[in-house]
Enzyme design. Structure first.
Site, PDB file in Angstrom:
ATOM      1  N   ASP A 182     -12.820  31.036   4.798  1.00 27.48           N
ATOM      2  CA  ASP A 182     -13.242  32.136   6.032  1.00 27.48           C
ATOM      3  C   ASP A 182     -14.249  31.551   6.989  1.00 27.48           C
ATOM      4  O   ASP A 182     -15.109  30.912   6.725  1.00 27.48           O
ATOM      5  CB  ASP A 182     -13.566  33.395   5.265  1.00 27.48           C
ATOM      6  CG  ASP A 182     -14.006  34.313   6.207  1.00 27.48           C
ATOM      7  OD1 ASP A 182     -13.750  34.289   7.390  1.00 27.48           O
ATOM      8  OD2 ASP A 182     -15.045  35.133   5.769  1.00 27.48           O
ATOM      9  N   ASP A 225      10.925  30.334   1.395  1.00 24.25           N
ATOM     10  CA  ASP A 225      10.904  31.384   0.456  1.00 24.25           C
ATOM     11  C   ASP A 225      12.336  31.994   0.050  1.00 24.25           C
ATOM     12  O   ASP A 225      13.162  32.201   0.905  1.00 24.25           O
ATOM     13  CB  ASP A 225       9.901  32.663   1.172  1.00 24.25           C
ATOM     14  CG  ASP A 225       9.791  33.703   0.207  1.00 24.25           C
ATOM     15  OD1 ASP A 225       9.139  33.473  -0.869  1.00 24.25           O
ATOM     16  OD2 ASP A 225       9.929  34.854   0.051  1.00 24.25           O
ATOM     17  N   GLU A 230      12.793  27.452  -2.450  1.00 28.82           N
ATOM     18  CA  GLU A 230      12.223  28.002  -3.515  1.00 28.82           C
ATOM     19  C   GLU A 230      13.474  28.745  -4.121  1.00 28.82           C
ATOM     20  O   GLU A 230      14.133  29.424  -3.419  1.00 28.82           O
ATOM     21  CB  GLU A 230      11.235  29.242  -3.446  1.00 28.82           C
ATOM     22  CG  GLU A 230      10.860  29.984  -4.525  1.00 28.82           C
ATOM     23  CD  GLU A 230      10.055  31.296  -4.351  1.00 28.82           C
ATOM     24  OE1 GLU A 230       9.361  31.670  -4.935  1.00 28.82           O
ATOM     25  OE2 GLU A 230      10.692  31.831  -3.312  1.00 28.82           O
TER      26      GLU A 230
END
Length: 547
Positions: A24, A203, A274
């Site tokens: 971050d 995905d 995947e």
């Protein structure tokens, strides 16, 4: 086209970055693209060839970015397109390829495409999602289930029909039977190709098409146990069906060919799919990677779940090789969807460092490409989180039988004594930083002999020094239940490996006709050989060059 550049993915080491948890830079407690750019040297120094970035696209974040509302925009919490361009530029400076997640099977319900589709049955995008009439009694059109719990159908009062969602109700499935949908999706892929990305992780790559007749799924075949999607096999009723109609449809192959054709129009691009298809996953991988006109490689959950045993690992590799003559697999032990492997493998009260070292050596010597998940190289275990800390809708839905995926998604730990272990200066991070992880921060392991981080670096260096490990073939040898023994052959080299999966010492006799040229030091291990007998310690590895 340069052939070497085109085939960079064969045997590559891909380091997965979960953007929310890597670094971050804005102080909001959530990782961002600028943080990734600032920390990329860590992946390069580890020995990775590429980084895979989980989704950073515009999203309501119902499923942590896997619910995309704009495929061609960056979610503001992660930064801007300019920040993404800086990631690509910095990665390429360091010799790293950039692979990004593409969530193509479904969008967010906040996507403009879905908002137009649900508005009425005569809109331009009316058929862009999977809509169906209810049964006469008002119930859903069939028995399909959502992975995240409940029916895979949601009633929409605006349109007066059900729509399909394989995951959350806010993740409606696109209708790939409509060529316009495929065209639009491929244009979003082209957008990122033009920005210089080197590849795509797809995905749920086997979820694009559904059965056009909407036939009911049957139960698993008689005698075949339910195969767990995530968690235990009996936690989620999804696993009580044989999913032959709601995914892995034959039409998927033609779309993958279209996808590959687009990638091949750019130099040196790759794809990794995947595949979650229960007991058929490796068969599906073989079909999706066969030839040179579909996906370059795929990974499954075979090594991301299942027992820690020599038999399981051998079976996974042999099953893939039996199904595929020319396909390519990508192995991984941990990722953002499963319990970290050192925790999965450890017994009660058992130390995990030996398992971390063993796992690094094992995955680095398997035939295929490999994915490493951030923090794996530090030996991080699964974080224990309180229910009130959870953000994962899957874990919240099935708690406490299944605790979800947040335990493997906690922030990366960089500096032991810094605020939030160097991940963020925020008062509170999106998931807490476990104290046990802080003790394993990068700065506690960097250049420390015997640390897990230095072990990973040494093992990946070993892999680079032996090209046979990237592209050679595998031949398994006879061994007992606890020993996994195989020979990797190719590039003028033959290396023998023996892995002792037991926690206790073991002895393995070399098969007749096998002649050792010289032992090869496998980083972090020290077995012995005498009179054709290899003596291995618990969780030990033997390596030798064959004569």
């Amino acid at each position: 086209m340069n052939v070497d550049n085109a085939d960079w993915w064969r045997g590559a080491v891909i380091y997965q970055i979960y953007p929310r948890s890597f670094q971050d830079t804005t102080g909001d407690g959530i990782g961002d693209l600028a943080g990734i750019a600032a920390r990329l040297r860590h992946a390069a120094d580890l020995g990775a060839d590429a980084v895979w970035l989980s989704p950073f696209f515009r999203s309501p974040m119902d499923d942590m970015g896997y619910d995309v509302s704009d495929y061609c925009a960056v979610e503001p919490m992660f930064g801007t397109l300019a920040d993404f361009d800086s990631v690509v530029e910095r990665a390429h400076e360091l010799g790293l390829k950039v692979v990004i997640d593409q969530v193509l099977s479904h969008t967010s319900s906040k996507h403009a495409w879905f908002e137009e589709s649900r508005a009425g049955r005569d809109t331009a995008k009316a058929d862009w999602y999977v809509w169906a009439e209810p049964k006469p009694d008002g119930t859903p059109p069939n028995n399909w289930l959502s992975i995240f719990g409940g029916p895979a159908w949601e009633w929409d009062g605006v349109r007066g029909q059900y729509y399909l969602h394989n995951f959350l109700a806010s993740q409606p499935d696109l209708n790939f039977h409509n060529p316009e949908v495929q065209d639009a999706i491929l244009e979003t892929v082209r957008f990122w190709l033009e920005r210089g990305v080197d590849g795509f992780r797809l995905d749920t790559a086997n979820f694009y098409f559904h059965d056009a007749e909407l036939r009911d799924n049957p139960p698993p075949p008689a005698g075949e146990d339910a195969v767990a999607t995530l968690g235990d096999a009996r936690t989620n009723p999804y696993d009580f069906q044989d999913h032959i109609y709601d995914k892995t449809r034959p039409e998927n192959l033609d779309f993958l060919r279209r996808f590959r054709s687009l990638l091949d129009s750019y130099e040196g691009r790759t794809s990794v799919g995947e595949v979650s298809d229960g007991a058929r996953s490796l068969q599906t991988v073989a079909r999706y990677t066969a030839g040179s006109d579909k996906l370059h490689m795929c990974y499954t959950f075979d090594l991301l779940t299942g027992p820690f045993s020599a038999a399981h690992f051998r079976r996974a590799v042999e099953n893939f090789k039996a199904e595929s003559r020319d396909g390519w697999v990508c192995w991984s032990l941990s990722n953002h969807d499963v319990v970290r492997h050192v925790t999965r493998w450890a017994g009660d009260g058992e130390g995990t460092d030996p398992l971390a070292r063993f796992g690094a050596a094992l995955v680095a010597t398997l035939e295929g490409s490999i994915c490493l998940y951030q923090g794996e190289e530090l030996g991080l275990g699964e974080a224990e989180l309180a229910f009130e800390d959870l953000t994962d809708p899957y874990g919240i839905r099935f708690w406490p039988a299944y605790k979800g995926r947040d335990g493997c998604r906690t922030p990366m730990v960089w500096e032991k004594n810094a605020q939030n272990a160097g991940f963020s200066k925020a008062e509170r991070t999106w998931l807490p930083v476990p104290e046990a992880h802080r003790l394993r921060a990068v700065d506690t392991q960097e250049e420390v002999e015997g640390s897990i981080l230095e072990h990973y670096r040494a093992v990946l260096s070993f892999r680079r020094r032996h090209p046979v490990l990237k592209t050679g073939t595998t031949r398994f040898l006879t061994s007992d239940d606890d020993i996994l023994a195989f020979v990797r052959e190719g590039d003028g080299e033959r290396l023998l490996f023996a892995f002792n999966f037991a926690r206790r010492p073991a002895e393995w006799r070399l098969p007749d006709g096998l002649t050792i040229g010289e032992p090869v030091a496998m980083p972090g291990f020290a077995p012995a050989i005498e009179d054709n007998r290899v003596r291995l310690g618990g969780l030990d590895v033997f390596c030798a060059r064959l004569g």
